[in-house]
Enzyme design. Structure first.
Site: not given
Length: 305
Positions: A86, A190
């Protein structure tokens, strides 16, 4: 072949930067980055409480700064591959020379602010599911309207969605899942909830002049190695609203012939996954400077210096 990886949001804990600032030049570097992005990184990394560093706009630049400080403390290292989970992808982009350190901190500051704004629109969150069959779990999540936002491998998938959807998941776990653990993050990262942040990050990325990676850079989008700096940045932008496929990243590490893995500060999460998914590959998490000597020994054996 050494792999160098950087953790994502949720790895931070109160005071975790304190011992790192005793290293020569670390406090000065952190102060310069703080001035560049308008955020007191030393305060948040040494004095702020858990709630303060849970703030997305704070946590993300803090994690990138910690990763860069701890990697620099290793000395000149030539890893076989780099990757980040991430927001750790921005740290990895700096490792690989795609972005300069200040560029990386400037970009992640804008990323954190944009994602915090997007998360404020609807009350959302994320929960980790431990155990179970991946296909069965994904189908169950989709039935509840949740997104498998992080497919981490090693029996772990992170679901993201509204708080109501996550509450429904607690009451109705997928078959085979042992535990559902709420994560210390402030939004459904996300997922489609982050679409406004993609637009803001794309605008910020226009000011960058990325270089091509000096080391093999493995992307969260599909676990593939990316050779173009422009492609790395484009993936960094789009990844904000798309699932993290860490399982595919680890498959690529294996295909590349990884023989050791080091996770920069605040290490622990990714080494834990690697121990289960990459059996026989030595791992080391940089938690404090006390771990540096062991890391250098691992580098001497598995990586070029």
């Amino acid at each position: 072949m050494l792999v160098l990886v950087a953790p994502g949001q949720g790895a931070q804990t109160p005071g975790f930067l304190t011992p790192w600032l005793d290293l020569p030049g670390a406090a000065e570097r952190l102060a310069a980055w703080s001035d560049a992005i308008g955020l007191d990184l030393a305060h948040y990394g040494t004095q702020a409480d858990a709630d303060a560093i849970r703030d997305t706009a704070v946590a993300q630049p803090l994690l990138v700064a910690a990763g860069l400080l701890s990697a620099e403390a290793l000395g000149d290292v030539t890893p076989g591959a780099v990757a980040g989970h991430s927001v750790g992808e921005i740290t990895a982009a700096a490792f690989a020379g795609v972005l300069g350190d200040t560029e990386a901190l400037t970009l992640v500051r804008k990323r954190g602010l944009a994602m915090a704004d997007a998360a404020a629109v609807t009350q959302t969150g994320m929960s980790a599911l431990l155990g179970g069959d991946p296909d069965t779990t994904v189908k169950h999540l989709e039935k509840l309207g949740l997104t498998p936002a992080n497919v981490n491998g090693a029996g772990q998938i992170v679901a993201a969605g509204t708080l109501e959807q996550l509450a429904a998941l607690e009451a109705d776990k997928p078959e085979g899942v042992r535990r559902v653990v709420a994560l210390k993050v402030a939004g459904a990262f996300h997922t489609h909830h982050m679409a406004p942040a993609v637009e803001a990050l794309a605008e910020a990325a226009e000011a960058l002049t990325p270089a091509d990676p000096r080391f093999t850079y493995v992307s969260n989008r599909d676990g593939r190695a990316v050779a173009s700096g422009a492609d790395v940045v484009a993936r960094l932008v789009g990844q904000v609203a798309n699932p993290v496929r860490w399982d595919l990243c680890m498959e690529t590490f294996q295909e590349l012939g990884a023989t050791a893995l080091i996770e920069v500060c605040p290490g622990g999460t990714l080494t834990g996954l690697a121990k289960r998914a990459l059996p026989g590959v030595p791992t080391l998490a940089l938690k404090t400077p006390d771990d540096l000597d062991a890391a250098r020994e691992l580098i001497a054996e598995h990586g070029a210096a």
